[in-house]
Design a protein around this motif. Sequence first.
Motif, short mmCIF file in Angstrom:
data_model
loop_
_atom_site.label_atom_id
_atom_site.label_comp_id
_atom_site.label_asym_id
_atom_site.label_seq_id
_atom_site.Cartn_x
_atom_site.Cartn_y
_atom_site.Cartn_z
N LEU A 1 0.80 -1.21 0.00
CA LEU A 1 0.00 0.00 0.00
C LEU A 1 0.84 1.27 0.00
O LEU A 1 0.31 2.36 -0.17
N ASP A 2 2.15 1.14 0.20
CA ASP A 2 2.95 2.35 0.35
C ASP A 2 3.80 2.72 -0.85
O ASP A 2 4.47 3.75 -0.84
N GLU B 1 6.74 6.05 -17.72
CA GLU B 1 7.26 5.38 -16.53
C GLU B 1 6.92 6.24 -15.33
O GLU B 1 7.02 7.46 -15.39
N GLU B 2 6.53 5.59 -14.22
CA GLU B 2 6.17 6.34 -13.02
C GLU B 2 6.41 5.50 -11.78
O GLU B 2 6.22 4.29 -11.80
N GLN B 3 6.84 6.18 -10.70
CA GLN B 3 7.00 5.56 -9.39
C GLN B 3 6.31 6.46 -8.38
O GLN B 3 6.39 7.68 -8.47
N GLY B 4 5.64 5.85 -7.43
CA GLY B 4 4.99 6.61 -6.37
C GLY B 4 5.24 5.98 -5.02
O GLY B 4 5.39 4.76 -4.91
N GLN B 5 5.30 6.84 -4.01
CA GLN B 5 5.54 6.35 -2.65
C GLN B 5 4.75 7.18 -1.66
O GLN B 5 4.68 8.41 -1.77
N LEU B 6 4.16 6.51 -0.69
CA LEU B 6 3.40 7.17 0.36
C LEU B 6 4.37 7.81 1.35
O LEU B 6 5.31 7.19 1.81
N LYS B 7 4.13 9.11 1.62
CA LYS B 7 4.95 9.85 2.58
C LYS B 7 4.13 10.18 3.81
O LYS B 7 2.93 10.38 3.72
N ASN C 1 -0.37 14.75 7.44
CA ASN C 1 0.30 15.18 6.21
C ASN C 1 0.57 14.04 5.24
O ASN C 1 1.43 14.16 4.36
N GLU C 2 -0.15 12.93 5.39
CA GLU C 2 0.03 11.79 4.50
C GLU C 2 -0.24 12.20 3.05
O GLU C 2 -1.22 12.89 2.77
N ALA C 3 0.66 11.82 2.15
CA ALA C 3 0.53 12.17 0.74
C ALA C 3 1.32 11.18 -0.10
O ALA C 3 2.24 10.53 0.40
N ILE C 4 0.99 11.11 -1.37
CA ILE C 4 1.75 10.29 -2.30
C ILE C 4 2.69 11.20 -3.07
O ILE C 4 2.27 12.22 -3.62
N ALA C 5 3.96 10.84 -3.11
CA ALA C 5 4.96 11.55 -3.90
C ALA C 5 5.22 10.72 -5.15
O ALA C 5 5.53 9.53 -5.06
N VAL C 6 5.08 11.34 -6.30
CA VAL C 6 5.19 10.64 -7.59
C VAL C 6 6.29 11.30 -8.41
O VAL C 6 6.44 12.52 -8.40
#
Length: 116
Positions: A36-37, A52-58, A64-69
């Motif tokens: 999930l992260d 191409e893309e990568q995302g990570q939960l911060k 302040n939870e957010a996804i950084a892509v």
Amino acid sequence: MKLFIVLALVAAAYAAPQQNPQDVQILRYDVNNAGLDSYSFAWELSDGSKHEEQGQLKNQGTENEAIAVQGQYAWVGPDGVTYVVTYTADENGFQPQIQQGPGGAVPSAVVASLLG
């Protein structure tokens, strides 16, 4: 009048796409959902398009939870030039950097179609 019609037909044929959309083949398709992260994906088509893309939960579990892509996508324009957009997207919004192959600036119409 006949010359005008012939010239119009030649211009239309010249402006036609070089490859029919139904002829485009998927060359690569990768997906990785690592829980999930984080996630990543990549695809490439025979018409030169790719993404191409990568995302990570911060800040997981916080206010302040957010996804950084981060990623990039590319395509071959009607002018034969490969255009590339590299981007990040996070709590600061979508931040693209538009690039082109060697030798020039991206036409303003291309930029306007991407950003507006």
